[in-house]
Design a protein around this motif. Sequence first.
Motif, PDB file in Angstrom:
ATOM      1  N   ASN A   1       0.816  -1.211   0.000  1.00 43.25           N
ATOM      2  CA  ASN A   1       0.000   0.000   0.000  1.00 43.25           C
ATOM      3  C   ASN A   1       0.852   1.265   0.000  1.00 43.25           C
ATOM      4  N   LYS A   2       1.973   1.221   0.704  1.00 44.37           N
ATOM      5  CA  LYS A   2       2.853   2.385   0.737  1.00 44.37           C
ATOM      6  C   LYS A   2       3.383   2.703  -0.654  1.00 44.37           C
ATOM      7  N   PHE A   3       3.706   1.655  -1.403  1.00 49.49           N
ATOM      8  CA  PHE A   3       4.218   1.861  -2.751  1.00 49.49           C
ATOM      9  C   PHE A   3       3.154   2.501  -3.640  1.00 49.49           C
ATOM     10  N   ALA A   4       1.912   2.049  -3.490  1.00 45.76           N
ATOM     11  CA  ALA A   4       0.824   2.606  -4.299  1.00 45.76           C
ATOM     12  C   ALA A   4       0.586   4.075  -3.962  1.00 45.76           C
ATOM     13  N   VAL A   5       0.562   4.389  -2.661  1.00 42.82           N
ATOM     14  CA  VAL A   5       0.313   5.773  -2.245  1.00 42.82           C
ATOM     15  C   VAL A   5       1.455   6.680  -2.675  1.00 42.82           C
ATOM     16  N   LEU A   6       2.689   6.245  -2.440  1.00 41.31           N
ATOM     17  CA  LEU A   6       3.843   7.061  -2.827  1.00 41.31           C
ATOM     18  C   LEU A   6       3.911   7.241  -4.337  1.00 41.31           C
ATOM     19  N   GLY A   7       3.563   6.201  -5.087  1.00 46.56           N
ATOM     20  CA  GLY A   7       3.566   6.315  -6.542  1.00 46.56           C
ATOM     21  C   GLY A   7       2.547   7.326  -7.032  1.00 46.56           C
TER      22      GLY A   7
END
Length: 378
Positions: free
Chosen positions: A77-83
């Motif tokens: 989820n962190k990767f999706a939000v940061l992306g």
Amino acid sequence: MSTNIVFLAIAMMLGDGLFQVVYMIIVTSHSFIKQKSKKEESSSVMTDCADPSSNVQIVNYDDQRRREYFEKDQIPNKFAVLGYVALAAACIGAVPALFPQLKWYHILVAYLIAPVLAFCNAYGCGLTDWSLASNYGKIAILVFSSWVGLDHGGVLAGLVSCGVMMNIVSTASDLMQDFKTGYLTLSSPLSMFCSQFIGTAIGCLTSPLVFWFFYKAYNVGDPDGSYPAPYALMYRGIALLGVEGFSSLPKNCLTLVIVFFIAAILLNFLTLILKQNETKYKIYRFVPSPMCMAIPFYLGAYFAIDMCLGSLILFIWELNNKKKAKELGPAVASGLICGDSLWGIPAAILSLAGVQAPICMKFLSASTNKKVDGFLGS
């Protein structure tokens, strides 16, 4: 009348999509509060599916295996939000530099409301296999062209914001369809996401080149040319409508939009209530989906007729042999969709060759038909 139809379709889509967003948030929150872990339930389902004699158990076993395989390689989820934040920051910096009519806060607002519209489009695409990103782009045109105003380049601002919104919303529905395919084929969701990312990056390079080729080789936009680009005039007209405000809308258009928006929400409530009080007849299945009802408003009645005939064929098939209909139904549907899409290629070739159909059929209003008969009689 045609303008009213487009707005009514958008109102029903938004009503249905927003209801599903709110309902999903409520159900998910309630699920997290009531149950923090479902490992025991998952293991019991695997044990219950051991008997191959039951079709229901086999389906549950297959679904369980697909779910386990799909969830073991999740995207953090962190990767999706940061992306998403990184893409928003890049867009906030690049778009105002290319189009000064749009300010950084316009793009920020677009990226804040885009996830809700993206969910609505992904939900509708899952129901109908038809991405309606252009409809949500029209909403962006109306909102941002009205916000910027005619004196500050509102027409161009609305068209650019439409492009930004359509790319976000369309990519979301495409990715969800890829995830659906990955779930059915036991493919890794991470690999599906990487493939989508690579394809989108390639499209960012090839799409401008293809457009430049057509723009230089043909007189794009000429009403009498090979590529009249009628949608360009329509989108520009919507932007002009937006900068003039709600007063330029057709009579009673805003009232009808509100009524259809509320009707879409009420239909979802009705379906939800009937599901909670489900009987053996499953009456809720006969309540129409607002998203599916809205599509014929926008695309025309032919799509609704195709869907109705397909549902009728599947219904009769299930009455005769429910097992085969469940197993082979998706394959038959895929064949019909592919056949309908591939027909566009020979149709385009015949059109370029100047071939005319031997029979022409049209449906006219009574007044228009009377004029045609009078003209032919003279």
